[in-house]
Design an enzyme around this catalytic site. Structure first.
Site, PDB file in Angstrom:
ATOM      1  N   ARG A   1      28.629  37.251  42.091  1.00 39.83           N
ATOM      2  CA  ARG A   1      28.263  38.565  42.622  1.00 39.83           C
ATOM      3  C   ARG A   1      29.328  39.560  42.194  1.00 39.83           C
ATOM      4  NH1 ARG A   1      26.871  35.514  47.383  1.00 39.83           N
ATOM      5  NH2 ARG A   1      28.981  35.800  48.158  1.00 39.83           N
TER       6      ARG A   1
ATOM      7  N   ARG B   1      28.726  49.659  44.634  1.00 35.74           N
ATOM      8  CA  ARG B   1      28.529  50.578  45.751  1.00 35.74           C
ATOM      9  C   ARG B   1      27.960  51.886  45.238  1.00 35.74           C
ATOM     10  NH1 ARG B   1      34.512  49.953  48.433  1.00 35.74           N
ATOM     11  NH2 ARG B   1      34.376  47.758  49.004  1.00 35.74           N
TER      12      ARG B   1
ATOM     13  N   ARG C   1      46.869  28.660  37.247  1.00 30.15           N
ATOM     14  CA  ARG C   1      47.292  29.815  36.461  1.00 30.15           C
ATOM     15  C   ARG C   1      48.555  30.351  37.129  1.00 30.15           C
ATOM     16  NH1 ARG C   1      45.970  30.893  31.508  1.00 30.15           N
ATOM     17  NH2 ARG C   1      45.997  33.140  31.810  1.00 30.15           N
TER      18      ARG C   1
ATOM     19  N   ARG D   1      48.175  44.243  34.801  1.00 29.64           N
ATOM     20  CA  ARG D   1      48.252  45.421  35.656  1.00 29.64           C
ATOM     21  C   ARG D   1      49.702  45.830  35.863  1.00 29.64           C
ATOM     22  NH1 ARG D   1      46.555  43.220  41.742  1.00 29.64           N
ATOM     23  NH2 ARG D   1      48.220  41.679  41.982  1.00 29.64           N
TER      24      ARG D   1
ATOM     25  N   GLU E   1      52.498  42.764  35.194  1.00 30.83           N
ATOM     26  CA  GLU E   1      52.097  41.377  35.453  1.00 30.83           C
ATOM     27  C   GLU E   1      51.456  40.765  34.214  1.00 30.83           C
ATOM     28  OE1 GLU E   1      49.781  40.703  38.919  1.00 30.83           O
ATOM     29  OE2 GLU E   1      51.080  41.894  40.222  1.00 30.83           O
TER      30      GLU E   1
ATOM     31  N   ASP F   1      43.260  34.274  50.926  1.00 34.24           N
ATOM     32  CA  ASP F   1      43.897  35.520  51.315  1.00 34.24           C
ATOM     33  C   ASP F   1      44.815  35.223  52.495  1.00 34.24           C
ATOM     34  OD1 ASP F   1      42.768  37.279  49.418  1.00 34.24           O
ATOM     35  OD2 ASP F   1      40.909  37.410  50.570  1.00 34.24           O
TER      36      ASP F   1
END
Length: 384
Positions: A179, A183, A256, A287, A312, A370
């Protein structure tokens, strides 16, 4: 008789939160960590008055009010809202994909126009698959094209994903992006959770609060003298690598890893945002994080004359490197299941010496987490 009720191996959020609740129940705990500091990957290093997320950016977010209230009882959290920006060859796009992104990409100004453009590009991808007699996306590239179309895939997904995983999108499984959040509103808030923020004063404040009153030792590797450490407690809470605990008897699990290139900039505001993703394939880093934007807002940004950025780089993990992201493909999951089965047996029955074990956290479960779900998981262990 053992000296401690619990030996907790690792001072990341699972270990520190477990120690907090066990200590509250009057249990005697010892937390050990092989790093020179406490906090695991949420540890922050203060550079020029700025809390630098040493092991990568961490943004706390949850819809669980009980978890949110708990962490705020340890240290108040600020109002930081994660709104990353994508830089594709000098062109900027808002993330996650929303009406701002679609305006920047195509110039559309209404949800109807945006949906029509996405549907048009999705239809092209689906038609090509049909022509090639492909019924289901076989890889990440085909999956992304059928979900969002070629423009966003080529500019905002392809290069970034290939750098992140070190593999072509055509070689990555489709399930990685089953997915994609789309938005049709002008909303740059990356998370849908009810609560998000950063601890005021940085994550070290949270860890210090969790471990207040608990005995801790750093620069201690559990495996250097495992027998000694296990003899100290009746119960072992283990948060390190799952395969290492069992001496790699079935082989090594893959990860990773990420390396960071920190730089102090002699300007108060380098990029104007905490997180900027570089989504082209040519830029070697994924990033740039500008750490002050996690905790400084408005004039505060300019009251601190310097800033710290981290570039990074995502790379393949090798033993001796910091393991970050489990590679949850079929082969690694099959291997992890062998280790998990042994861990479950130890957790339920203990070992031959009568020791009881609890395995928890990203490394010990070989599962991406998380922060909030880790804390919630520990809280449930202590529910009566």
């Amino acid at each position: 008789m053992s000296k401690y009720d619990y030996l907790i191996v690792g001072s990341g959020l699972f270990g520190a939160t477990f120690a907090y609740f066990a200590h509250k129940e009057g249990k005697k705990c010892l937390v050990i960590d092989k790093r020179p500091q406490l906090g695991g990957n949420v540890y922050c290093e203060n550079i020029n008055g700025i809390n630098v997320h040493k092991y990568g950016a961490h943004i706390f977010h949850t819809s669980n009010k009980k978890v949110w209230d708990f962490v705020n009882s340890i240290v108040p959290f600020n109002r930081y809202t994660n709104s990353p920006v994508a830089n594709y060859k000098g062109h900027l796009y808002n993330l996650p994909f929303n009406m701002n992104t679609f305006y920047q990409m195509w110039g559309v100004t209404t949800p109807e126009e945006a949906k029509a453009k996405i549907d048009e590009q999705r239809a092209e991808a689906l038609f090509k698959m049909k022509e090639d007699n492909i019924t289901e996306p076989r890889n990440l590239e085909e999956q992304a094209l059928t979900l969002i179309g070629k423009d966003i895939y080529e500019k905002l997904i392809k290069g970034y994903t290939q750098k992140q995983w070190g593999r072509k999108c055509t070689d990555l499984p489709a399930f990685i992006i089953k997915r994609l959040p789309v938005r049709l509103v002008f909303d740059n808030n990356y998370f849908n959770d009810s609560f998000q923020g950063i601890p005021v004063g940085g994550y070290n404040k949270l860890v210090e609060g969790l471990l207040d009153g608990v005995e801790t030792k750093v620069n201690v590797d559990f495996f250097d003298d495992r027998e000694h450490w296990e003899c100290l407690a009746d119960n072992i809470v283990y948060t390190g690598q799952l395969d290492e605990f069992f001496d790699y008897k079935y082989g090594h699990l893959n990860f990773r890893t990420v390396s960071f290139e920190n730089e102090v900039k002699d300007v108060p505001n380098y990029q104007g945002n905490a997180v900027v993703n570089y989504t082209d394939a040519e830029t070697p880093y994924t990033r740039i994080i500008e750490h002050k934007h996690f905790e400084m807002f408005g004039q505060q940004v300019y009251d601190t004359p310097k800033t710290v950025i981290s570039r990074e780089y995502s790379t393949e993990w090798k033993p001796g490197m910091e393991p970050y992201y489990p590679v949850n493909d079929d082969d690694n999951n099959a291997l992890a299941d062998k280790y998990r089965s042994e861990a479950a047996s130890l957790a339920s029955s203990g070992d031959a010496n009568g020791k009881h074990f609890i395995f928890g956290g990203r490394l010990a479960e070989y599962k991406y987490y998380d922060m909030a779900p880790i804390i919630e998981k520990v809280m449930k262990l202590f529910e009566r």
